[in-house]
Scaffold this motif. Structure first.
Motif, PDB file in Angstrom:
ATOM      1  N   LYS A  53       0.871  -1.171   0.000  1.00 22.25           N
ATOM      2  CA  LYS A  53       0.000   0.000   0.000  1.00 22.25           C
ATOM      3  C   LYS A  53       0.907   1.220   0.000  1.00 22.25           C
ATOM      4  O   LYS A  53       1.476   1.586   1.037  1.00 22.25           O
ATOM      5  CB  LYS A  53      -0.917  -0.019   1.220  1.00 22.25           C
ATOM      6  CG  LYS A  53      -1.887  -1.201   1.206  1.00 22.25           C
ATOM      7  CD  LYS A  53      -2.793  -1.207   2.432  1.00 22.25           C
ATOM      8  CE  LYS A  53      -3.754  -2.378   2.376  1.00 22.25           C
ATOM      9  NZ  LYS A  53      -4.622  -2.444   3.585  1.00 22.25           N
ATOM     10  N   TRP A  54       1.047   1.810  -1.171  1.00 21.83           N
ATOM     11  CA  TRP A  54       1.999   2.905  -1.312  1.00 21.83           C
ATOM     12  C   TRP A  54       1.642   4.097  -0.443  1.00 21.83           C
ATOM     13  O   TRP A  54       2.514   4.901  -0.091  1.00 21.83           O
ATOM     14  CB  TRP A  54       2.099   3.321  -2.775  1.00 21.83           C
ATOM     15  CG  TRP A  54       2.730   2.263  -3.635  1.00 21.83           C
ATOM     16  CD1 TRP A  54       2.107   1.471  -4.549  1.00 21.83           C
ATOM     17  CD2 TRP A  54       4.105   1.852  -3.628  1.00 21.83           C
ATOM     18  NE1 TRP A  54       2.999   0.597  -5.123  1.00 21.83           N
ATOM     19  CE2 TRP A  54       4.233   0.800  -4.576  1.00 21.83           C
ATOM     20  CE3 TRP A  54       5.229   2.256  -2.923  1.00 21.83           C
ATOM     21  CZ2 TRP A  54       5.447   0.174  -4.833  1.00 21.83           C
ATOM     22  CZ3 TRP A  54       6.445   1.625  -3.175  1.00 21.83           C
ATOM     23  CH2 TRP A  54       6.545   0.600  -4.118  1.00 21.83           C
ATOM     24  N   GLY A  55       0.384   4.219  -0.056  1.00 20.94           N
ATOM     25  CA  GLY A  55      -0.018   5.330   0.811  1.00 20.94           C
ATOM     26  C   GLY A  55       0.639   5.273   2.179  1.00 20.94           C
ATOM     27  O   GLY A  55       0.724   6.297   2.873  1.00 20.94           O
ATOM     28  N   SER A  56       1.084   4.085   2.584  1.00 21.43           N
ATOM     29  CA  SER A  56       1.731   3.939   3.891  1.00 21.43           C
ATOM     30  C   SER A  56       3.250   3.922   3.783  1.00 21.43           C
ATOM     31  O   SER A  56       3.941   3.687   4.780  1.00 21.43           O
ATOM     32  CB  SER A  56       1.247   2.643   4.562  1.00 21.43           C
ATOM     33  OG  SER A  56       1.654   1.502   3.809  1.00 21.43           O
ATOM     34  N   PHE A  57       3.777   4.202   2.588  1.00 25.95           N
ATOM     35  CA  PHE A  57       5.215   4.078   2.347  1.00 25.95           C
ATOM     36  C   PHE A  57       6.039   4.949   3.302  1.00 25.95           C
ATOM     37  O   PHE A  57       6.970   4.467   3.972  1.00 25.95           O
ATOM     38  CB  PHE A  57       5.530   4.437   0.891  1.00 25.95           C
ATOM     39  CG  PHE A  57       6.986   4.373   0.539  1.00 25.95           C
ATOM     40  CD1 PHE A  57       7.638   3.154   0.427  1.00 25.95           C
ATOM     41  CD2 PHE A  57       7.725   5.538   0.324  1.00 25.95           C
ATOM     42  CE1 PHE A  57       8.994   3.090   0.105  1.00 25.95           C
ATOM     43  CE2 PHE A  57       9.069   5.477   0.008  1.00 25.95           C
ATOM     44  CZ  PHE A  57       9.703   4.253  -0.098  1.00 25.95           C
ATOM     45  N   TYR A  58       5.711   6.225   3.393  1.00 29.57           N
ATOM     46  CA  TYR A  58       6.503   7.119   4.229  1.00 29.57           C
ATOM     47  C   TYR A  58       6.295   6.837   5.713  1.00 29.57           C
ATOM     48  O   TYR A  58       7.209   7.065   6.527  1.00 29.57           O
ATOM     49  CB  TYR A  58       6.200   8.584   3.886  1.00 29.57           C
ATOM     50  CG  TYR A  58       6.862   9.007   2.587  1.00 29.57           C
ATOM     51  CD1 TYR A  58       8.187   9.414   2.570  1.00 29.57           C
ATOM     52  CD2 TYR A  58       6.169   8.958   1.381  1.00 29.57           C
ATOM     53  CE1 TYR A  58       8.822   9.772   1.380  1.00 29.57           C
ATOM     54  CE2 TYR A  58       6.788   9.314   0.188  1.00 29.57           C
ATOM     55  CZ  TYR A  58       8.114   9.713   0.197  1.00 29.57           C
ATOM     56  OH  TYR A  58       8.745  10.052  -0.974  1.00 29.57           O
ATOM     57  N   THR A  59       5.134   6.321   6.072  1.00 32.18           N
ATOM     58  CA  THR A  59       4.912   5.902   7.460  1.00 32.18           C
ATOM     59  C   THR A  59       5.828   4.744   7.820  1.00 32.18           C
ATOM     60  O   THR A  59       6.416   4.704   8.909  1.00 32.18           O
ATOM     61  CB  THR A  59       3.449   5.491   7.678  1.00 32.18           C
ATOM     62  OG1 THR A  59       2.595   6.602   7.391  1.00 32.18           O
ATOM     63  CG2 THR A  59       3.207   5.020   9.112  1.00 32.18           C
ATOM     64  N   VAL A  60       5.962   3.797   6.888  1.00 33.65           N
ATOM     65  CA  VAL A  60       6.853   2.654   7.105  1.00 33.65           C
ATOM     66  C   VAL A  60       8.296   3.120   7.240  1.00 33.65           C
ATOM     67  O   VAL A  60       9.031   2.677   8.128  1.00 33.65           O
ATOM     68  CB  VAL A  60       6.700   1.627   5.963  1.00 33.65           C
ATOM     69  CG1 VAL A  60       7.831   0.589   6.007  1.00 33.65           C
ATOM     70  CG2 VAL A  60       5.350   0.926   6.059  1.00 33.65           C
TER      71      VAL A  60
END
Length: 215
Positions: free
Chosen positions: A45-52
Motif C-alpha cells: 500500500k503505497w499510501g503507507s510508504f513514508y509511514t513505514v
C-alpha cells in the motif's frame, strides 16, 4: 508461530531489502521496488510508504545519513540500513521461508460457499476458471522462459513458485471437474436435489443443527 515485528508491514521487508543495495532516499527506494516488481510479490500500500520509512527509522532499523536538496525540490533524506535492520531482515526472511502460515485466497472463500450454486452452474464456472488459468499459465511460462535468457534463475524463484501453484490448482480443478461431470463426486445427488426441489434433506438439516449446537 510468526514473531511480532517492530514494523510488521511487509513493505518494511521490501524497504530493508532495497537498502541492502546501498543508501537511498525514499523516492529511490520506491522506484527500485516498482522496478523490481515487489508490488507483485507482496501487498504493498503505497499510501503507507513514508509511514513505514518513519517507523523503520524510529525503531533503529534504518538511519538517516544525509539530507540533500536540488533546486526548489523538497529536501530528501538518504537512509541506510543499520546492523539491527540487517538482523531483522535476515530473521524475517528466514521465518517467511521456513515457517508455513495460513493463507486464505479469494478462491478458497468461493469454494467454502460453493453449495449455494446449482451443480451444473458450478461446473460451468469451474470450467471457465480452468480455461483462464490455463491461458495464464501458458503466458507465465513463456515470460519465465524469456526472462531466464537474461536474468539469473535465483531472481525469478518467486515467479517459478507462482507458476507451480497455478499448475497445481489447474490439476486439482481437472480432477474435481472429472468427478462432478462423471457423477462420482460424493453427495452430488443430494446437492442437485436441494436446488431442484428447494427442500433440505434430513441429513443436512441434522448436520447444520449439530454445527450450531456445538458453538
Amino acid at each position: 508461530m510468526a514473531k511480532r515485528r517492530k514494523v510488521g508491514n511487509l513493505l518494511a521487508l521490501a524497504v530493508l531489502a532495497a537498502l541492502m543495495q546501498g543508501p537511498m532516499h525514499p523516492y529511490e527506494i520506491a522506484t527500485a521496488l516498482r522496478g523490481w516488481g515487489k508490488d507483485q510479490d507482496m501487498e504493498i500500500k503505497w499510501g503507507s510508504f513514508y509511514t513505514v520509512i518513519g517507523n523503520l527509522d524510529k525503531h533503529g532499523l534504518i538511519t538517516a545519513v544525509e539530507s540533500t536538496r536540488e533546486g526548489r525540490r523538497p529536501e530528501r533524506t538518504v537512509y541506510r540500513i543499520t546492523e539491527s535492520g540487517r538482523a531483522e531482515l535476515l530473521d524475517w526472511t528466514r521465518e517467511l521461508i521456513s515457517t508455513p502460515m495460513p493463507e486464505r485466497p479469494r478462491f478458497r472463500a468461493g469454494l467454502s460457499v460453493l453449495p449455494v450454486l446449482h451443480p451444473d452452474e458450478a461446473v460451468e464456472l469451474l470450467r471457465q476458471r480452468l480455461r483462464l488459468l490455463e491461458d495464464g499459465i501458458a503466458t507465465a511460462r513463456e515470460e519465465l522462459e524469456r526472462h531466464l535468457r537474461t536474468i539469473p534463475r535465483l531472481f525469478l524463484v518467486e515467479t517459478e513458485y507462482d507458476l507451480a501453484l497455478q499448475e497445481a490448482e489447474a490439476a486439482w480443478l481437472r480432477t474435481l471437474l472429472a468427478e462432478l461431470t462423471s457423477g462420482v463426486y460424493p453427495g452430488l445427488d443430494v446437492w442437485r436435489a436441494v436446488h431442484e426441489t428447494g427442500e433440505m434433506p434430513p441429513e443436512l438439516t441434522e448436520l447444520a443443527e449439530k454445527s450450531r449446537s456445538a458453538e
